[in-house]
Design an enzyme around this catalytic site. Structure first.
Site: not given
Length: 472
Positions: A170, A203, A245, A279, A379
């Site tokens: 996906k 999602g 991750e 990231c 972040e």
């Protein structure tokens, strides 16, 4: 305009269960450039059933044959590299030169590395009087992000196939067009029907259905820590394997003995790559307090070279961010930094001159940042760098380790031994030493809330294996 109306399930393209579609928008000019089906739980179920049916045959396939299919996949990806790069530039906004050199090229290398590993890995070993077997986990649900769309697909699908697992992918809804190209390459590589399946969708709908499906044995997710927690909870409820991750707030620590100019220049280039949507980007630059002003001058000069521009212009080094939502998020963080007392040395929250259309953000450099500020803790995922001074190495360690993240980082020193000694004190999964180069065989993954598990190389392959011991 690329209009797709089918999913790749059980070796063929079949219509989606529902009529809804997702528009793919070019972030440089806000034009709709394609559509893909908005997959439903019904589509996910069909893909998982196909993967489950194909699992016994693929798991029994000789590793050499699995390696041959991965080699063929690598060759198909290499043969379509130009088309892949252009597609990623169109749906992500990365400058075309970057898409060619990184977005399209690195997945070819990674696919090739797993072809070699599939042929050489010790799937069976002897320990004392026992024979230990490393067998495929089973059906893998792979949920991938939009920032390195093909790389993250290959980093999950290639080791899963090498291990003997079957896969349902996906991809991110922002960048699904390259996933369609990938499925075409898988098909052309002769991978048996049902071994790889593609379901596009949102999602909260398709991603959640895949994560919680009872016939998925492992969920591999790359994305934000917030969503990763939800995926982990769904997997945990079913006691299924989960690889995550997630986010990062990586520190680049420049020790007093380092070449400050080189370290600062490479830091700015690292964060500006992919418009800061990486990231592992070194978004916190830590420098000795007595060289703080010098470091700011060097950083300001370096960041001035990154002018937001058209990704198709060969001179452009910085494109837009992926979406209006992401643009507003990054600008919001810049405004938050100003509100909390940080000083803008370059950039700021306003739209870049001449770039009112498109999802552009001004590359921004912050000074007077304290470790507890939001822009030093969370972040941002954009072209934003915070420069922080430290008094001694003990303080540098405290600042570098002082976030919930631990994905990556860097250390610069006068020699590698000094840098390595410092790097061993960092709570992070990967550290670049004096500008060390990317290694596609080295494990990549995080400590703390940056994730669970590792990708790339033999450590990445082991994520898709489970162990059985035969006592003789």
């Amino acid at each position: 305009m690329k209009q797709h109306d089918a999913m790749y399930i059980d070796g063929s393209w079949r219509p989606a269960a529902g009529p809804d579609t997702i528009d793919v928008v070019n972030p440089a000019d806000e034009r709709v450039i394609g559509t893909v089906p908005a997959g439903t739980a019904q589509d996910v179920d069909a893909a998982v059933r196909a993967a489950r049916a194909a699992l016994p045959g693929w798991a029994r396939t000789a590793p050499a044959e699995r390696a041959a299919r991965l080699t063929a996949l690598r060759d198909r990806l290499a043969g379509r590299a130009q088309e892949i790069a252009e597609t990623i530039t169109a749906e992500l906004g990365a400058p075309l030169a970057f898409s060619k050199a990184v977005q399209a090229a690195v997945p070819v290398v990674v696919a090739g590395s797993y072809a070699e590993l599939a042929a050489s890995y010790a799937f069976e070993e002897t320990i004392g009087t026992s024979t230990v077997l490393h067998e495929p986990v089973g059906v893998v649900g792979a949920i991938t992000p939009w920032n390195y769309p093909l790389h993250q697909i290959v980093a999950k699908v290639a080791p899963a196939l090498a291990a003997g697992c079957t896969v349902v992918l996906k991809p991110a809804e922002n960048t699904p067009l390259v996933a369609q190209l990938f499925a075409e390459c898988v098909d052309a590589a002769g991978v048996p029907a049902g071994v790889f399946n593609l379901v596009t969708g949102l999602g909260p709908v398709a991603g959640q259905a895949l994560a919680e499906h009872p016939d998925v044995d492992l969920v591999s997710f790359t994305g934000s820590t917030a969503v990763g927690k939800k995926v982990g909870a769904l997997a945990g409820a079913a006691v299924k394997r989960c690889a995550l991750e997630l986010g990062g707030k990586s520190a680049n620590v420049v020790l007093p003995s380092a070449d400050l100019g080189k370290a600062v220049g490479v830091n700015i280039a690292n964060v500006m790559a992919n418009s800061g949507q990486t990231c592992s980007a070194w978004t916190r630059l830590l420098v000795p307090a007595d060289r703080y002003d010098e470091a700011l001058e060097l950083a300001a000069a370096a960041i001035a070279k990154y002018v937001p521009g058209d990704p198709l212009d060969g001179a452009s080094r910085l494109g837009p961010v992926v979406s209006a939502t992401q643009r507003d998020r990054v600008r919001g963080y810049i405004e938050r930094g100003i509100e909390e007392g940080a000083r803008v040395v370059a950039g700021g929250p306003d739209a870049p001159e001449g770039r009112e259309r498109g999802y552009y953000v001004r590359p921004t450099l912050f000074a007077d940042v304290t470790p507890g500020m939001t822009i030093a803790q969370e972040e941002i995922f954009g072209p934003v760098v915070a420069v922080l001074p430290y008094a001694d190495e003990e303080e540098a360690v405290r600042i570098a380790n002082g976030t919930v993240y631990g994905l990556a980082g860097a250390v610069w020193a006068g020699d590698d031994d000094e840098a390595v000694a410092f790097a061993k004190r960092l709570d992070t999964g990967q550290v670049d030493i004096n500008g060390g180069r990317f290694n596609p065989l080295a494990p990549f993954g995080g400590y703390k809330q940056s994730g669970i598990g590792r990708e790339l190389g033999p450590h990445g392959l082991s994520e898709y294996l489970q162990t059985k011991s035969l006592q003789l």
